[in-house]
Enzyme design. Structure first.
Site, short mmCIF file in Angstrom:
data_model
loop_
_atom_site.label_atom_id
_atom_site.label_comp_id
_atom_site.label_asym_id
_atom_site.label_seq_id
_atom_site.Cartn_x
_atom_site.Cartn_y
_atom_site.Cartn_z
N HIS A 50 -4.17 -2.91 4.84
CA HIS A 50 -4.36 -1.97 5.95
C HIS A 50 -5.37 -2.52 6.96
CE1 HIS A 50 -2.04 1.09 3.86
NE2 HIS A 50 -2.11 1.81 4.95
N LYS A 60 -2.79 9.36 -3.48
CA LYS A 60 -3.35 10.48 -4.24
C LYS A 60 -4.62 10.95 -3.56
CE LYS A 60 -6.14 7.78 -7.51
NZ LYS A 60 -7.53 8.23 -7.34
#
Lengths: 183, 283
Positions: free
Chosen positions: A37, A102
């Site tokens: 990322h 999550k």
């Protein structure tokens, strides 16, 4: 009721998903976590071309364990999504349609999900051996030097997850714990 | 007691075995707590999450694969007998070789980078391990080892509470830390608490507490009852399994304590996910 979705996900699929829905995803997803990322985000900031196409894709925040011989992939459960919050809106603006991870997201990510008509799925943290059963094959896309953090394409079959934040911004991490709070 | 010589290979082999075993096989204490939680959980989603976690842990054990992809940083608590001499490699090198072999041969994930800020390059063998050593009297080496995932490690915190805040101050900091962690550390969690000592001693005790079986309690009744009270309070927060709502946010609170300074009452909270992995051996 569990909803089955065949990927690539469509805008109409996304509109029909409500926070809390159980979903089984089948088709192709890409993977990426912290280090990937950071690189993608830096390229976006510099206006450069990305080594992987994001439009229409779903990204799974995962850094798998190595595959034992005879296995398609090693254990591959979700990692905590909030660490990708800094980068996620820029990726959604480029057409990424969904994220699997999550835990909670920040307001900027939720706003970007609503603005771009996307969805955030939660997989069960720590259920890596079980989740890996639904991943049938993997292919390296880029950033091989990152090892477990490289960007890969997974072919999944009935990959189990829950709609955590839907395209209207409904958020199970806000609504559900309140129902069981006894403080 | 005579001096005993232990070959470094023996230490390496023991360490390798500990890391393979703790990453493949969840402890009976945790499995038992998960089964109980599934029976008592009020949320249907929560029950289903717990069932999947239990199924996951059974698959990992049966197939001898890691139960979580984050096989953690390697941590060891060592009680090193003062009558032991290690032959061959140094003790630390022997331990790191064991970690290297477990993570390479056992298909465990290599999750360590060589430098925290400027050069985050993977060391590719999950070394170096974090080794806490105490020299004790005797001619054996006792090791408790565990892999600690960082989803929960990142949710941990320490506070230099001062004496006037008393037990209420301790409770508040622990509960605030768990509340701030919310759904992120893979609940149901094990909460390791270290109280006393100094800044670093409290943190080390908190880690040690996460390595203690959750079906045990602090030997001092006052702390044992604090463990029980905190567990009940945490399970009223509502986060539930996977943070998706429910009555099981934690399956254990373990407190470890140490004498401290007249001016202080350090409290460290080390949060551990449901994959609370540790194993022990004696050489």
């Amino acid at each position: 009721m569990t909803k089955k979705i065949t990927l690539p996900i469509t805008d109409s699929d996304i509109r029909n998903l409500k926070a809390g829905d159980s979903v089984l995803l089948s088709g192709s997803i890409i993977t990426g976590r912290d280090a990937a990322h950071k690189r993608l985000f830096e390229l976006i900031q510099q206006g450069k071309e990305l080594p992987v196409k994001l439009k229409g894709e779903i990204i799974y925040y995962v850094g798998p364990a190595p595959a034992k011989p005879g296995y398609a992939v090693g254990p591959a459960g979700p990692t905590s999504s909030y660490r990708m919050d800094k980068y996620a809106p820029a990726l959604l603006d480029l057409g990424l349609k969904g994220m699997i991870g999550k835990g909670a997201r920040n307001k900027a990510v939720i706003d970007s999900i609503v603005k771009n008509g996307c969805v955030y799925f939660a997989a069960i943290g720590g259920a890596a051996a079980l989740i890996a059963k639904s991943i049938k094959s993997e292919e390296l896309l880029c950033y091989e030097d990152l090892g477990t953090e490289a960007v890969r394409r997974y072919t999944v079959e009935d990959f189990p997850c829950i709609v955590a934040i839907d395209c209207q911004g409904n958020n199970v991490y806000e609504t559900e714990p309140k129902k069981y709070c006894r403080e | 007691m005579d001096i005993r010589q232990i070959k470094s290979e023996e230490i390496t082999a023991a360490v390798k075995k500990l890391f393979l075993s703790c990453n493949y096989f969840i402890g009976e204490d945790i499995m038992c707590a998960l089964e109980n939680a599934r029976r008592q959980e009020q949320s249907e989603v929560g029950k289903s999450v717990l069932a999947q976690i239990i199924e996951n842990d059974k698959i990992a054990a049966a197939e001898e694969i890691p139960l979580c992809q984050d096989t953690g940083m390697a941590i060891l608590f060592v009680e090193y007998g003062d009558r032991v001499v290690v032959e061959g490699k140094s003790f630390e090198d022997a331990v790191n070789e064991g970690v290297r072999q477990a993570y390479s041969d056992g298909y465990l994930r290599k999750s360590v980078v060589s430098d925290p800020v400027f050069d985050r390059t993977n060391t590719k063998d999950n070394t170096p391990a974090v080794i806490h050593t105490r020299i004790v009297s005797g001619n054996t080496i006792r090791i408790t080892a565990g892999g600690k995932g960082f989803g929960s490690e990142n949710m941990s915190a320490i506070k230099m509470v001062t004496p006037s805040y008393g037990v209420e101050g301790v409770k508040q900091f622990i509960l605030d830390t768990v509340r701030n962690a919310g759904p992120n550390p893979c609940p149901p969690i094990v909460v390791g608490v270290g109280i006393g000592g100094t800044f670093e001693r409290a943190a080390q005790l908190a880690k040690k507490a996460t390595f203690r079986p959750i079906d045990t309690c602090h030997p001092d009744e006052r702390y044992a009852s604090l463990e029980k009270e905190l567990l009940e309070k945490i399970n009223k927060m509502g986060f539930g399994p996977a943070g998706l709502g429910g009555s099981t946010t934690a399956i254990g609170v373990n407190i470890e304590t140490a004498p401290t300074h007249i001016a202080g009452m350090p409290v460290a909270v080390n949060i551990c996910c449901h994959a609370a992995r540790h194993a022990s051996t004696e050489i």
